[in-house]
Motif scaffolding. Structure first.
Motif, PDB file in Angstrom:
ATOM      1  N   CYS A  65      14.224 -32.384 -13.856  1.00 51.21           N
ATOM      2  CA  CYS A  65      14.089 -30.968 -13.563  1.00 51.21           C
ATOM      3  C   CYS A  65      15.284 -30.522 -12.743  1.00 51.21           C
ATOM      4  O   CYS A  65      15.174 -30.201 -11.585  1.00 51.21           O
ATOM      5  N   GLY A  66      16.450 -30.557 -13.342  1.00 54.84           N
ATOM      6  CA  GLY A  66      17.671 -30.200 -12.639  1.00 54.84           C
ATOM      7  C   GLY A  66      17.606 -28.802 -12.058  1.00 54.84           C
ATOM      8  O   GLY A  66      17.357 -27.845 -12.755  1.00 54.84           O
ATOM      9  N   GLY A  67      17.812 -28.679 -10.754  1.00 57.34           N
ATOM     10  CA  GLY A  67      17.810 -27.395 -10.081  1.00 57.34           C
ATOM     11  C   GLY A  67      16.433 -26.811  -9.842  1.00 57.34           C
ATOM     12  O   GLY A  67      16.317 -25.673  -9.423  1.00 57.34           O
ATOM     13  N   CYS A  68      15.381 -27.566 -10.116  1.00 60.67           N
ATOM     14  CA  CYS A  68      14.038 -27.008  -9.931  1.00 60.67           C
ATOM     15  C   CYS A  68      13.630 -27.042  -8.465  1.00 60.67           C
ATOM     16  O   CYS A  68      14.256 -27.698  -7.645  1.00 60.67           O
ATOM     17  N   ARG A  69      12.570 -26.332  -8.160  1.00 62.00           N
ATOM     18  CA  ARG A  69      12.025 -26.256  -6.804  1.00 62.00           C
ATOM     19  C   ARG A  69      10.581 -26.706  -6.849  1.00 62.00           C
ATOM     20  O   ARG A  69       9.866 -26.433  -7.797  1.00 62.00           O
ATOM     21  N   ASN A 114       7.090 -26.641 -14.893  1.00 60.01           N
ATOM     22  CA  ASN A 114       5.630 -26.476 -14.901  1.00 60.01           C
ATOM     23  C   ASN A 114       4.879 -27.685 -15.455  1.00 60.01           C
ATOM     24  O   ASN A 114       3.710 -27.569 -15.813  1.00 60.01           O
ATOM     25  N   GLU A 115       5.533 -28.844 -15.540  1.00 60.13           N
ATOM     26  CA  GLU A 115       4.856 -30.070 -15.977  1.00 60.13           C
ATOM     27  C   GLU A 115       3.914 -30.545 -14.880  1.00 60.13           C
ATOM     28  O   GLU A 115       4.248 -30.485 -13.697  1.00 60.13           O
ATOM     29  N   ASN A 116       2.714 -31.008 -15.250  1.00 62.60           N
ATOM     30  CA  ASN A 116       1.792 -31.578 -14.280  1.00 62.60           C
ATOM     31  C   ASN A 116       2.321 -32.940 -13.845  1.00 62.60           C
ATOM     32  O   ASN A 116       2.566 -33.808 -14.684  1.00 62.60           O
ATOM     33  N   ILE A 145      10.259 -36.694  -0.819  1.00 63.56           N
ATOM     34  CA  ILE A 145       9.265 -36.222  -1.778  1.00 63.56           C
ATOM     35  C   ILE A 145       9.541 -36.899  -3.113  1.00 63.56           C
ATOM     36  O   ILE A 145      10.619 -36.752  -3.685  1.00 63.56           O
ATOM     37  N   HIS A 146       8.572 -37.669  -3.600  1.00 69.58           N
ATOM     38  CA  HIS A 146       8.749 -38.426  -4.837  1.00 69.58           C
ATOM     39  C   HIS A 146       7.861 -37.829  -5.931  1.00 69.58           C
ATOM     40  O   HIS A 146       6.650 -37.686  -5.752  1.00 69.58           O
ATOM     41  N   ILE A 147       8.485 -37.477  -7.056  1.00 63.05           N
ATOM     42  CA  ILE A 147       7.792 -36.890  -8.188  1.00 63.05           C
ATOM     43  C   ILE A 147       7.564 -38.000  -9.214  1.00 63.05           C
ATOM     44  O   ILE A 147       8.485 -38.734  -9.564  1.00 63.05           O
TER      45      ILE A 147
END
Length: 109
Positions: free
Chosen positions: A1-5, A24-26, A95-97
């Motif tokens: 998600c480059g540049g996402c928040r 918007n991916e879960n 923060i780890h996604i």
């Protein structure tokens, strides 16, 4: 998600350091309890109230009820008074996604 928040704690937004996720991916968001920092509450922090404090020998486990309804578990070497209002701050690198767990309780039948 480059540049996402990533929105955490209501309106607080952080740069998304982990890559490879669609908008918007879960996902599951993982933050290690020892990476959460307690500070004075302000409009620039996630704020909440300390609900419990347990001494674990080397550190304290501090439970915080966020103003947005989320519960936070913090590990800190300094205690926080139960009932006190505190601020929480995070570094984006903490923060780890991760891909959403197939065992997520919300999806269980």
């Amino acid at each position: 998600c480059g540049g996402c928040r990533l929105t955490v704690g209501g309106e607080r937004k952080f740069a998304c350091v982990d890559k490879g996720f669609a908008q918007n991916e879960n996902v599951d968001v993982v933050i290690r309890p020892e990476d959460i920092k307690l500070v004075a509450p302000s409009e620039n922090t996630i704020n909440g109230t300390v609900t419990s404090l347990t001494f674990m020998g080397v550190h304290y486990e501090i439970r915080i009820q966020g103003e947005d309804g989320h519960e936070w578990l913090v590990q800190n070497t300094d205690p926080a008074q139960v009932g006190s209002r505190v601020g929480i701050t995070l570094d984006p690198d903490d923060i780890h996604i991760m891909d959403r767990s197939q065992y997520d309780a919300a999806d269980a039948s």
